[in-house]
Write a protein that holds these residues in place. Structure first.
Motif, mmCIF file in Angstrom:
data_model
loop_
_atom_site.group_PDB
_atom_site.id
_atom_site.type_symbol
_atom_site.label_atom_id
_atom_site.label_comp_id
_atom_site.label_asym_id
_atom_site.label_seq_id
_atom_site.Cartn_x
_atom_site.Cartn_y
_atom_site.Cartn_z
ATOM 1 N N ALA A 85 -27.738 -21.868 12.143
ATOM 2 C CA ALA A 85 -29.044 -22.265 11.882
ATOM 3 C C ALA A 85 -29.353 -23.697 12.368
ATOM 4 N N ALA A 86 -27.997 -24.808 12.328
ATOM 5 C CA ALA A 86 -28.277 -26.018 13.058
ATOM 6 C C ALA A 86 -28.557 -25.965 14.401
ATOM 7 N N ALA A 87 -28.052 -25.091 15.177
ATOM 8 C CA ALA A 87 -28.454 -24.889 16.647
ATOM 9 C C ALA A 87 -29.697 -24.202 16.824
ATOM 10 N N VAL A 88 -30.157 -23.442 15.924
ATOM 11 C CA VAL A 88 -31.708 -23.142 16.236
ATOM 12 C C VAL A 88 -32.594 -24.245 15.858
ATOM 13 N N LEU A 89 -32.386 -24.939 14.799
ATOM 14 C CA LEU A 89 -33.221 -26.115 14.443
ATOM 15 C C LEU A 89 -32.997 -27.179 15.558
ATOM 16 N N TYR A 116 -47.686 -20.314 24.717
ATOM 17 C CA TYR A 116 -48.236 -19.851 23.586
ATOM 18 C C TYR A 116 -47.232 -19.200 22.772
ATOM 19 N N ALA A 117 -46.475 -18.468 23.253
ATOM 20 C CA ALA A 117 -45.316 -17.596 22.432
ATOM 21 C C ALA A 117 -44.392 -18.641 21.741
ATOM 22 N N ALA A 118 -43.768 -19.755 22.735
ATOM 23 C CA ALA A 118 -42.852 -20.451 22.073
ATOM 24 C C ALA A 118 -43.606 -21.472 20.935
ATOM 25 N N ALA A 119 -44.748 -21.727 21.054
ATOM 26 C CA ALA A 119 -45.754 -22.478 20.089
ATOM 27 C C ALA A 119 -45.926 -21.846 18.827
ATOM 28 N N VAL A 120 -45.904 -20.470 19.212
ATOM 29 C CA VAL A 120 -46.030 -19.661 17.695
ATOM 30 C C VAL A 120 -44.783 -19.290 16.920
ATOM 31 N N LEU A 121 -43.759 -19.054 17.893
ATOM 32 C CA LEU A 121 -42.636 -18.727 17.474
ATOM 33 C C LEU A 121 -41.434 -19.873 16.776
ATOM 34 N N THR A 122 -41.579 -20.933 17.352
ATOM 35 C CA THR A 122 -40.571 -21.850 17.320
ATOM 36 C C THR A 122 -40.788 -22.630 15.856
ATOM 37 N N PRO A 123 -41.847 -22.857 15.550
ATOM 38 C CA PRO A 123 -42.214 -23.295 14.199
ATOM 39 C C PRO A 123 -41.836 -22.361 13.026
ATOM 40 N N LEU A 124 -41.816 -20.846 13.299
ATOM 41 C CA LEU A 124 -41.386 -20.112 12.216
ATOM 42 C C LEU A 124 -39.809 -20.047 12.508
ATOM 43 N N ALA A 125 -39.207 -19.994 13.603
ATOM 44 C CA ALA A 125 -37.862 -20.093 13.603
ATOM 45 C C ALA A 125 -37.386 -21.211 13.020
ATOM 46 N N GLY A 126 -37.801 -22.644 13.157
ATOM 47 C CA GLY A 126 -37.702 -23.998 12.677
ATOM 48 C C GLY A 126 -37.460 -23.648 11.044
ATOM 49 N N ILE A 127 -38.665 -23.288 10.415
ATOM 50 C CA ILE A 127 -38.701 -22.826 9.225
ATOM 51 C C ILE A 127 -37.584 -22.212 8.488
ATOM 52 N N LEU A 128 -37.431 -21.136 9.241
ATOM 53 C CA LEU A 128 -36.251 -20.256 8.919
ATOM 54 C C LEU A 128 -34.929 -20.749 8.816
ATOM 55 N N ALA A 129 -34.540 -21.642 9.841
ATOM 56 C CA ALA A 129 -33.427 -22.334 10.124
ATOM 57 C C ALA A 129 -33.326 -23.266 8.943
ATOM 58 N N ALA A 130 -34.166 -24.200 8.766
ATOM 59 C CA ALA A 130 -34.134 -25.195 7.753
ATOM 60 C C ALA A 130 -33.903 -24.432 6.314
ATOM 61 N N ALA A 131 -34.671 -23.522 6.085
ATOM 62 C CA ALA A 131 -34.489 -22.623 4.716
ATOM 63 C C ALA A 131 -33.178 -22.330 4.683
ATOM 64 N N ASP A 132 -32.426 -21.632 5.605
ATOM 65 C CA ASP A 132 -31.205 -21.142 5.607
ATOM 66 C C ASP A 132 -30.131 -22.354 5.455
#
Length: 110
Positions: A15-19, A54-70
């Motif tokens: 999770a830290a690596a993804v964030l 566009y894909a990165a701008a949509v998916l990276t906030p989602l990945a960041g939120i999930l990583a921070a929550a984890d």
């Protein structure tokens, strides 16, 4: 080498690596990550780049939120386990105190 193994095996590492990658992506974007668009490129290259961004701008906030929550979930779980461990350290497995007395005050093993 052992330090690297210990870091990679840490429960917080994925999770830290993804964030970290999400933050680096957005920092690079803030400091000129769209400079490809200012150069003369074939239309298909520009379109491909725009779709990637566009894909990165949509998916990276989602990945960041999930990583921070984890990370937060794991931290809270470990914190609760540590508190429960210190609360249980004064009792035996059955909940009796370690001083040799039963819950009602009678001596054990007599």
């Amino acid at each position: 080498m052992e330090t690297l193994k210990r870091v990679v095996r840490n429960e917080y590492f994925p999770a830290a690596a993804v964030l970290t990658l999400v933050v680096l992506f957005w920092v690079a974007g803030l400091f000129g990550g769209l400079s490809l668009l200012s150069r003369s490129q074939p239309p298909i290259a520009t379109l491909t780049w725009l779709l990637f961004v566009y894909a990165a701008a949509v998916l990276t906030p989602l990945a960041g939120i999930l990583a921070a929550a984890d990370l937060l979930r794991r931290w809270w779980r470990n914190r609760r386990a540590a508190k429960a461990g210190t609360a249980q350290s004064g009792t035996r497995n059955g909940g009796t105190p370690n001083d040799g007395t039963a819950k009602d005050g009678a001596k054990l093993g007599s």
